[in-house]
Design an enzyme around this catalytic site. Sequence first.
Site, PDB file in Angstrom:
ATOM      1  N   ASP B 322       0.867  -1.162   0.000  1.00 27.07           N
ATOM      2  CA  ASP B 322       0.000   0.000   0.000  1.00 27.07           C
ATOM      3  C   ASP B 322       0.914   1.226   0.000  1.00 27.07           C
ATOM      4  O   ASP B 322       2.039   1.155   0.485  1.00 27.07           O
ATOM      5  CB  ASP B 322      -0.860  -0.045   1.268  1.00 27.07           C
ATOM      6  CG  ASP B 322      -1.714   1.189   1.424  1.00 27.07           C
ATOM      7  OD1 ASP B 322      -2.267   1.637   0.408  1.00 27.07           O
ATOM      8  OD2 ASP B 322      -1.812   1.695   2.542  1.00 27.07           O
ATOM      9  N   THR B 324      -0.029   4.850   0.884  1.00 25.64           N
ATOM     10  CA  THR B 324      -0.216   5.798   1.979  1.00 25.64           C
ATOM     11  C   THR B 324      -0.105   5.103   3.332  1.00 25.64           C
ATOM     12  O   THR B 324      -0.829   4.155   3.605  1.00 25.64           O
ATOM     13  CB  THR B 324      -1.587   6.479   1.854  1.00 25.64           C
ATOM     14  OG1 THR B 324      -1.728   6.918   0.514  1.00 25.64           O
ATOM     15  CG2 THR B 324      -1.700   7.650   2.799  1.00 25.64           C
ATOM     16  N   ASP B 527      -2.181  -1.063   5.912  1.00 28.16           N
ATOM     17  CA  ASP B 527      -2.501  -0.567   7.242  1.00 28.16           C
ATOM     18  C   ASP B 527      -3.711  -1.270   7.840  1.00 28.16           C
ATOM     19  O   ASP B 527      -4.131  -0.975   8.933  1.00 28.16           O
ATOM     20  CB  ASP B 527      -2.709   0.957   7.228  1.00 28.16           C
ATOM     21  CG  ASP B 527      -3.829   1.353   6.264  1.00 28.16           C
ATOM     22  OD1 ASP B 527      -4.590   0.469   5.842  1.00 28.16           O
ATOM     23  OD2 ASP B 527      -3.924   2.551   5.941  1.00 28.16           O
TER      24      ASP B 527
END
Lengths: 78, 660
Positions: B322, B324, B527
């Site tokens: 990922d 961000t 996240d």
Amino acid sequence: MNTTTALTTTVLRAEGFSCPSCVAKIEKRVGRLPGVDSVTVHFASARIEVRHDAALSDVDALIDAVAKAGYVARPAAF
Amino acid sequence: MSMSMSMSTMGTRVRRWIGHRWAVPTVSGTAILASFAVSRLAGATGWADALMIAAAVIAGTPVVVKAARALTVRVVGIDLLVSVAASGAVVIGNYWEAAAVTFLFAVGHALESATLAKTRSALAELIAVAPDVAVVLRAGEQVEVPAATVEVGEVVLVKSGTKVPVDGEVVAGSGAVDEASITGESIPAEKVEGDRVFAGTVSTGGFLQVRTTGAGADTTLARIIHRVEEAQDAKAPTQAFMDRFSAWYTPAIIVLAVVAGLVTRDVVLALTLLVIACPGALVISIPVSIVAGIGRGAKDGMLIKGGEFLETSARIDAVALDKTGTLTEGRPRLTDVVALRPGWGRADVLALAARAEAGSEHPLARPILEAAAAEGLAVPGLPEHTEPVAGKGIVATLDGRRVAVGNLALIAAERADHDLGGQVAETVAELAEAGRTPMVVAVDGDVVGVVAVADRVRPEAAEMVRRLRRVGVREVVMLTGDIEPVARAVASQVGIDQVRASLLPEAKLEAVAQLQREGRTVAMVGDGVNDAPALATADIGVAMGAAGSGVAIETADIALMKDDLLKLPAAVGLARRTVANMRQNITIALVTVAALVAGVLLGGVTMAIGMLVHELSVLLVIVNAMRLLRPAQPAEDRNPPQRPGQDADNASLRAAPTAA
């Protein structure tokens, strides 16, 4: 499930586990105690998990049974 | 320390040493030596035989007792094999063989239990850091209580040099805390009000008051210990096979020995078969590697869920990341301020933008306000009027003037002629190209400058990608919900060539599934919120910075305790080394048994030699697994993280990675 007896789970950490087949002895020894519902011996992490009725067999009784199978164990805080 | 005290400690140590492990082999070995001496020097064969039998009885009794105990609960184990073989040897008069077999078995056992405990040492160390007592503030008094009994919400005191007894939040004081037990990071972390601390970490300076959020079993440390234990016990597919194998192996060997004895009428051959067929090395070959590998990982702040996941992790050849919050810090910061109007400086532009954004809830407002505050610019009060324009920016009224901060469309709409001039469009295009989000600042329709924010790339991201490739990952793919230019800009900084941008969570899942269809074993790092579907689909879901999240510790296939990207290639490398180690151990065990059986059938291998080789193979397997406990190969760190000539942006980030 069973409403007449209160089963507790006790985790013991043992010393000197050196061969996986020997730990079966502990399972059978402890399993024969009164009030013991199930015993799981984890070889790799040297843990013994017992579900038992503490009124019939307390933690000391479990440790004694483990000692009779030839191993030193002590109760784990968590 | 006084002499007498050191002598007495030494005495205790010696006594413990003898009492525990080495008493039996030592006494038995002495009897064997005495027997040799008597027979060589005095020629008294009767005495020599008696001493040999004594040696066998001393070393053999514990084995026979264990075998008998096992038999009462109907377990046929290695002890029985040795007991039968040694007794048989005594009966047929091979006293030397009986003594040698039992003596070597005793020595082997002592060494095994000593070394096997070492492979469990990483876990033992974790258990050892568990705090015992806590100093709690109760009714203004300091009370010392068992650490597990502290209630949630109570405030505990942590003095310099003591262990943090609970998980909690610092409510007063400041200090440095060594969090190696949780994160594997040995440099102490500074803790101030509002920071989280973990049970089992150690204060190295300062004084903290901590409000308890969890104690005893409800701490990150307890969760880690549980995870490691469960991981060590969870059986790898290979091990499940070995377990089934060893269940019938020992009884089968006894039958084989009996048959061989009956057919050949050779009792010695039958007994020798019993000895050499002891399955010791085979049954421990896999557990020792897994216990050592998972323990080593835990020590470095990498929790791997278990043997199965180790085996899968060792095959990882594609990593999906990922953007961000994983490759980047996950919080936008101001990167550029460009003044475009004569008489306006960059400070003027920034201060005006900050004043206009002062009343905004938009995520891009915060970095502008933070940067203005950091530069000491005054942002007095709130605008008289604030009007957010969805997807475009914000228009605020300041001192009677209309200030617009936003994209080109917003500013163009502010002007009657809709013409912004080439310079503004060019600046905006340049910034967007570099992966930043530009916002034009205009007063009453006249552009005064451009500010830009961007989520900064983590300083170690590029090195992580390099190291992933070095440990054998062939494809590194970025999956992001962000727009293409930003994604490309970040990807080129960190050295990723495959980018999938503007993805919704389901599309991330599909991208992972696509890699799997191409035959890749995929690890996904995210996240855990919008990445959850992709994490669940990937062969290995990796959670970063898991120390703060009990859920992540319990659910991720690999949980990296610290927010450190370099732990990812380290975890893959460790998995590969552990699986390779496991294979080496199985090979050692199988080759040993095969060689011994051949040796016995062809002649030349006696019972004593058989036992010696057997015990050596067991030790070799354990020592091999212990290699995993050493820190990761320095080769991984040999390349300096920064190479001269790298792009300037990246280099400046390294120089001041935490400047907020």
